[in-house]
Design an enzyme around this catalytic site. Structure first.
Site, mmCIF file in Angstrom:
data_model
loop_
_atom_site.group_PDB
_atom_site.id
_atom_site.type_symbol
_atom_site.label_atom_id
_atom_site.label_comp_id
_atom_site.label_asym_id
_atom_site.label_seq_id
_atom_site.Cartn_x
_atom_site.Cartn_y
_atom_site.Cartn_z
ATOM 1 C CG HIS A 1 -0.248 0.305 2.505
ATOM 2 N ND1 HIS A 1 0.450 -0.655 3.171
ATOM 3 C CD2 HIS A 1 -0.130 1.421 3.253
ATOM 4 C CE1 HIS A 1 0.954 -0.148 4.274
ATOM 5 N NE2 HIS A 1 0.631 1.119 4.353
HETATM 6 N N1 UDP Z 1 -4.082 -5.474 8.565
HETATM 7 C C1 UDP Z 1 -5.356 -5.979 8.653
HETATM 8 N N2 UDP Z 1 -5.989 -6.393 7.516
HETATM 9 C C2 UDP Z 1 -5.386 -6.338 6.284
HETATM 10 C C3 UDP Z 1 -4.066 -5.819 6.207
HETATM 11 C C4 UDP Z 1 -3.443 -5.377 7.361
HETATM 12 O O1 UDP Z 1 -5.915 -6.064 9.742
HETATM 13 O O2 UDP Z 1 -6.013 -6.736 5.290
HETATM 14 C C5 UDP Z 1 -3.409 -5.026 9.788
HETATM 15 C C6 UDP Z 1 -2.105 -5.712 10.062
HETATM 16 O O3 UDP Z 1 -2.315 -6.952 10.722
HETATM 17 C C7 UDP Z 1 -1.381 -4.696 10.923
HETATM 18 C C8 UDP Z 1 -1.879 -3.377 10.381
HETATM 19 O O4 UDP Z 1 -3.082 -3.665 9.657
HETATM 20 O O5 UDP Z 1 -1.769 -4.822 12.275
HETATM 21 C C9 UDP Z 1 -0.878 -2.734 9.475
HETATM 22 O O6 UDP Z 1 -1.445 -1.629 8.869
HETATM 23 P P1 UDP Z 1 -1.012 -1.076 7.451
HETATM 24 O O7 UDP Z 1 -0.271 -2.126 6.709
HETATM 25 O O8 UDP Z 1 -2.243 -0.511 6.820
HETATM 26 O O9 UDP Z 1 -0.094 0.187 7.800
HETATM 27 P P2 UDP Z 1 1.409 0.342 8.270
HETATM 28 O O10 UDP Z 1 1.676 -0.621 9.368
HETATM 29 O O11 UDP Z 1 2.281 0.141 7.076
HETATM 30 O O12 UDP Z 1 1.490 1.761 8.750
#
Ligand code: UDP
Length: 364
Positions: free
Chosen positions: A207
């Site tokens: 993403h």
């Molecule tokens: N996550 C979720 N469902 C999904 C993809 C990710 O619940 O389909 C959760 C994942 O387990 C983690 C969090 O979202 O706890 C990560 O968020 P994201 O990847 O959106 O953002 P980042 O961590 O890169 O800021």
């Protein structure tokens, strides 16, 4: 009672806030008002986390999303300022590195309300990332800098932050993994629903703008995963931003059917798929760490990572998406790999330590 106003708006922030909000509730010294900016708004990017993680509904839902970074952040800044003026909190709490984080922190500091930043001190040293800009600016104007790792604390000290403001509490996502992880096998139904056997698949999420906004990089990821799918199932819960980009370019329709494209998952389903994956390939920060929490080898589809301790300890490897072959080789090579025994993310009590600090300083 002192009042904390929490500003959040994106998926990982709901997950992080769930444990801190619990600790605030049980402190009996602080009350919390939740402001949801609306940055993520789909049911499966927002509501599901409030339900599954037992969170209180936001008192304010600002419904702000879309537009450019400036427009989105500016609208949030104006609306959060209005809420702060009305609520008059004793502190504003923000998480991570999104536009909601920066808008919340900036609105507060201009009104002389002290800011607490959870997940302070992370650096990619890549200022082309919107997240890097947001986190550096937020750290600069925060009074409490709650860092997840020793590396993050070191970054802040190197930038000249007063040592007393750097509070190394551990990673709240580790708290969530420990406290909610036990429920996952029972509640998460994703494995059965998708007909997946444990260890038989690669789980992937993509993403970050550095991938979705660069057609060559996104093409390398898609091609690489299609090649991996010739060897083992690839499951891809697709972020709405990524889906939009692939749809507009016509690439989504041509995606190999061997890549199992699914909608974003709730937390419990996601954790279940993470736990049983052979490899996780991701550009997410949170998912890199969860791979480690569940001892699953991880490939990071980026040029750098903020979570360097996972690369150093062998649990994670960087695979800059420069070609399909590079992505494929990195994923296939990671199968069955193991890292060293390390504990870089605290003791699973980060949320409690954060609340203890806030109570100590605000309620003295
Ligand atoms: N996550 C979720 N469902 C999904 C993809 C990710 O619940 O389909 C959760 C994942 O387990 C983690 C969090 O979202 O706890 C990560 O968020 P994201 O990847 O959106 O953002 P980042 O961590 O890169 O800021």
């Amino acid at each position: 009672m002192k009042k904390i106003l929490t500003v959040l708006g994106a998926r990982p922030q709901f997950i992080k806030a769930s444990v801190v909000s619990d600790a605030i509730r049980t402190s009996q010294r602080l009350t919390e008002v939740l402001v949801h900016t609306g940055q993520h708004f789909d049911a499966n990017m927002s509501d599901v986390f409030f339900q599954e993680l037992g969170m209180v509904e936001p008192a304010y839902s600002l419904g702000i999303h879309g537009g450019g970074h400036g427009e989105m952040t500016g609208r949030m800044l104006a609306e959060v300022e209005r809420v702060i003026l009305y609520e008059r909190p004793d502190a504003v709490l923000v998480y991570g590195d999104t536009n909601s984080t920066l808008a919340g922190a900036l609105a507060a500091v201009k009104l002389h309300i002290p800011v607490a930043h959870v997940e302070a001190g992370l650096r990619s040293f890549n200022m082309a990332m919107p997240e890097e800009v947001n986190r550096i600016l937020t750290d600069r104007i925060s009074r409490w800098l709650f860092t997840p790792t020793a590396v993050a604390s070191e970054h802040l000290r190197a930038e000249g932050v007063a040592p007393a403001a750097v509070l190394e509490v551990g990673d709240v996502m580790y708290d969530v993994a420990l406290h909610r992880g036990a429920r996952v096998s029972a509640e998460g139904q994703a494995l059965g629903r998708l007909g997946l056997a444990p260890q038989s698949y690669v789980l992937t999420t993509v993403h970050r703008a550095e991938n979705t906004d660069h057609p060559d990089r996104l093409a390398a990821i898609v091609e690489g995963l299609e090649q991996v799918a010739g060897h083992m199932t690839v499951v891809w819960p697709m972020h709405p931003r990524t889906r939009g980009v692939l749809q507009r370019s016509g690439r989504l329709d041509r995606l190999s059917p061997q890549v199992r494209l699914i909608d974003p998952l709730g937390y419990l389903d996601m954790v279940q798929l993470e736990k049983h994956a052979a490899v996780i390939a991701t550009d997410s920060g949170g998912v890199q760490k969860e791979a480690f929490f569940y001892q699953v080898p991880c490939v990071t589809l980026r040029d750098e990572t903020e979570w360097v301790e996972l690369v150093e300890s062998g649990w994670n490897r960087l695979a800059p998406p420069l070609s399909g072959a590079a992505v494929r080789d990195a994923v296939l090579r990671a199968v069955k790999s193991q890292g060293q025994v390390v504990r870089p993310y605290g003791s699973g009590n980060a949320a409690q330590l954060i609340v203890d600090h806030l109570v100590g300083d605000l309620c003295a």
